[in-house]
Design an enzyme around this catalytic site. Structure first.
Site, PDB file in Angstrom:
ATOM      1  N   GLU A 177      90.962 110.988  63.380  1.00  0.00           N
ATOM      2  CA  GLU A 177      91.875 110.964  64.583  1.00  0.00           C
ATOM      3  C   GLU A 177      92.716 112.142  64.642  1.00  0.00           C
ATOM      4  OE1 GLU A 177      94.687 107.704  66.794  1.00  0.00           O
ATOM      5  OE2 GLU A 177      94.049 107.242  64.717  1.00  0.00           O
ATOM      6  N   ASN A 181      90.078 101.433  72.557  1.00  0.00           N
ATOM      7  CA  ASN A 181      90.558 101.304  71.175  1.00  0.00           C
ATOM      8  C   ASN A 181      91.860 100.246  71.323  1.00  0.00           C
ATOM      9  OD1 ASN A 181      90.954 102.005  68.361  1.00  0.00           O
ATOM     10  ND2 ASN A 181      92.899 102.301  69.300  1.00  0.00           N
ATOM     11  N   GLU A 182      91.888  99.083  70.671  1.00  0.00           N
ATOM     12  CA  GLU A 182      92.728  98.242  70.346  1.00  0.00           C
ATOM     13  C   GLU A 182      93.491  97.912  71.739  1.00  0.00           C
ATOM     14  OE1 GLU A 182      95.684  99.511  67.259  1.00  0.00           O
ATOM     15  OE2 GLU A 182      93.912  99.626  65.938  1.00  0.00           O
ATOM     16  N   TYR A 203      93.326  95.804  58.437  1.00  0.00           N
ATOM     17  CA  TYR A 203      94.075  96.771  57.393  1.00  0.00           C
ATOM     18  C   TYR A 203      94.557  96.010  56.432  1.00  0.00           C
ATOM     19  CZ  TYR A 203      93.957 101.123  60.424  1.00  0.00           C
ATOM     20  OH  TYR A 203      93.404 101.825  61.123  1.00  0.00           O
ATOM     21  N   GLU A 215      87.979 100.468  61.888  1.00  0.00           N
ATOM     22  CA  GLU A 215      89.039 100.852  61.031  1.00  0.00           C
ATOM     23  C   GLU A 215      89.256  99.674  60.045  1.00  0.00           C
ATOM     24  OE1 GLU A 215      92.455 101.937  63.304  1.00  0.00           O
ATOM     25  OE2 GLU A 215      91.510 102.726  64.894  1.00  0.00           O
ATOM     26  N   GLN A 223      91.557 107.097  56.919  1.00  0.00           N
ATOM     27  CA  GLN A 223      90.553 107.818  57.769  1.00  0.00           C
ATOM     28  C   GLN A 223      90.046 108.759  56.520  1.00  0.00           C
ATOM     29  OE1 GLN A 223      92.780 109.413  61.237  1.00  0.00           O
ATOM     30  NE2 GLN A 223      93.285 107.655  61.729  1.00  0.00           N
TER      31      GLN A 223
END
Length: 507
Positions: free
Chosen positions: A29, A176-177, A252, A308, A357
């Site tokens: 990103e 995204n999200e 996460y 992610e 990432q």
């Protein structure tokens, strides 16, 4: 050192679902030093590069057989307008990265640079489109710009920018999200938008799109159900509408106190175990999304994607907090190895995963500096040691008798994790000992195939806090690992906080 034992049966002659190589995908990103200073140094840099792309980073990632790379975000994707990143670099506009520190973005790394990077890596591009602040037409024309031949306006523009032949770009993220930085939408609102965007992002000249709808945070199963309702009805036996081909979710890992809260290196034993418990819970999350999808898609035509995942600690002291630069310890490596065992278990539905990432951000493979220094993190080594699982057939693993679980608050953590696969006359067994102070003697009963040779490697250190730096780049690195093989039974003594792989040659 206290010791325990485990008896594990591996059925080498029972082929399960294929472990897609795309479960070992990556994510880059425009955030902190992931792109600028990570992948991109510019053509005038003294650091060896090809067209501005940093070659030592490329070489290190090629050694992982990196299958795909997601770009440009993340939250950045829903503010990114692709036309800002094409044409002569000196003519590209300066924009503001409003998500990550409000820094100015010169757009020197854009579509052509990303595609050149993927070609150097030998990786498939995964392009994430802008739904939050973009338009259907904008994303549709980006697809056309990249993948169509002929003489349409978008194609003529690409050719004017130096690329005559179209690229092959299968993977496209539809925003995204959307529940957060991508627009704070309701699930039903986004589901309608996803169907609209997917409809107008066309297949061109034999390039068949694999459209990935932006899915849930963690275990928000309502979000997944809203998306599945757009393609089929509950319990229907008909084939789902071919609108999008996959649904994503993000997950996460932290130590229970939330993302960006605890330090990466200084942690207690309790925080270590809470981290492992959080990492292990992705098994439940994947199972939940899969169950919802099974109700609407029993033949599993639509894939699940975790695009992610990884640890998210407090930013390294002395760095810009918005750049999410964190150190990477042996604990992070064990989070990765545990995730992969769980991904392998769910290979029938889970088709892709992308660690967050790749360089200099969150649970990175690689850390770099501006003087040409490069560090391979412990997590990098897990990817390298596990690459034999890519596109291999998963095989059943049964822990008949294992070490005692560790009590973590009101929960129990199994400290031994094992997965295995076969491919091309070989097998690979991966084992993680998550315990902090207990070694485990693992007796593997390898059934169904004759084994002619075994080679093992281990990743461990004196403490789970161990990590690699510019001055000590091999503090955590793979080493040869002695094992005993006799009549299909293999014995390995796993030290505390360790990850090991055993490669087997099969007759």
């Amino acid at each position: 050192m206290p010791a325990s034992s485990a008896h594990v049966v591996v059925d080498l002659d029972v082929s399960g679902p294929t472990i897609s190589k795309h479960l070992y995908g990556h994510f880059a990103e425009h955030l902190g030093r992931c792109i600028y200073g990570g992948f991109w140094v510019g053509e005038d840099s003294a650091i060896p590069n090809e067209g501005g792309l940093r070659l030592d980073v490329v070489e290190a990632l090629r050694a992982l057989d990196i299958p795909n790379l997601r770009w440009p975000g993340g939250c950045f994707a829903d503010t990114y307008h692709w036309r800002d990143g094409i044409g002569p670099r000196q003519d590209r506009p300066i924009t503001v990265n409003s998500n990550w520190g409000g820094v100015e973005e010169n757009n020197h790394f854009g579509t052509h640079e990303f595609m050149a990077l993927c070609e150097l890596l030998g990786a498939e591009p995964y392009v994430n489109g802008n739904v939050g602040s973009g338009t259907v037409q904008e994303m549709s024309e980006w697809v056309e710009y990249l993948t169509r031949d002929g003489g349409s306006p978008a194609v003529r523009l690409r050719k004017a920018n130096g690329r005559d032949a179209p690229w092959k770009v299968r993977f496209w993220g539809i925003g995204n999200e959307a529940w957060g930085c991508g627009g704070h939408m309701r699930a039903e609102t986004y589901a309608d938008l996803a169907a609209r965007y997917a409809t107008f992002c066309r297949d061109h000249d034999g390039n068949r799109l694999h459209r990935i709808a932006a899915g849930a945070a963690d275990d928000d199963l309502r979000w997944t159900e809203a998306l599945m309702k757009t393609v089929n009805c509950l319990g229907c036996t008909s084939t789902p509408r071919d609108v999008f081909q996959a649904i994503s979710f993000h997950y996460y890992t932290h130590d229970g106190d939330g993302i960006a809260t605890s330090p990466a290196v200084e942690f207690t034993d309790e925080q270590h175990y809470r981290t492992m418990l959080k990492a292990a819970d992705i098994d439940r999350v994947i199972a939940g999304h899969s169950a919802v999808m099974d109700a609407y898609d029993p033949l599993r035509r639509i894939g699940l994607v975790c695009d992610e995942w990884g640890t998210w600690w407090r930013a390294e002291p002395g760095t810009n907090k918005a750049f999410l630069h964190q150190q990477n310890t042996l604990r992070d490596a064990l989070v990765a190895s545990l995730h992969f065992d769980i991904f392998h278990k769910h290979a029938a539905r889970l088709r892709m995963a992308n660690i967050a990432q790749t360089v200099n951000v969150l649970q990175a493979m690689i850390l770099t500096d501006d003087d040409g220094g490069l560090v391979l993190t412990p997590t990098y080594h897990v990817f390298e040691m596990n690459k034999g699982h890519q596109d291999a057939a998963s095989v059943p693993v049964h822990v008949i008798d294992g070490p005692a679980a560790v009590t973590v608050g009101d929960d129990e953590l199994d400290v031994l994790s094992v997965s295995a696969s076969t491919k091309d006359g070989t097998a690979l067994v991966s084992m993680s000992n998550l315990a902090l102070d207990t070694g485990t003697t693992v007796r593997l009963d390898l059934r169904g195939r004759e084994i002619t040779a075994a080679r093992a490697r281990i990743l461990t250190a004196d403490k789970p806090h161990a990590h690699n730096t510019m001055r000590a780049g091999d503090a955590v690195a793979p080493a040869e690992f002695p094992v005993e093989l006799e009549s299909g039974r293999l014995t390995a003594v796993l030290p505390p906080h360790s990850f090991a792989t055993v490669a087997l040659d099969l007759a």
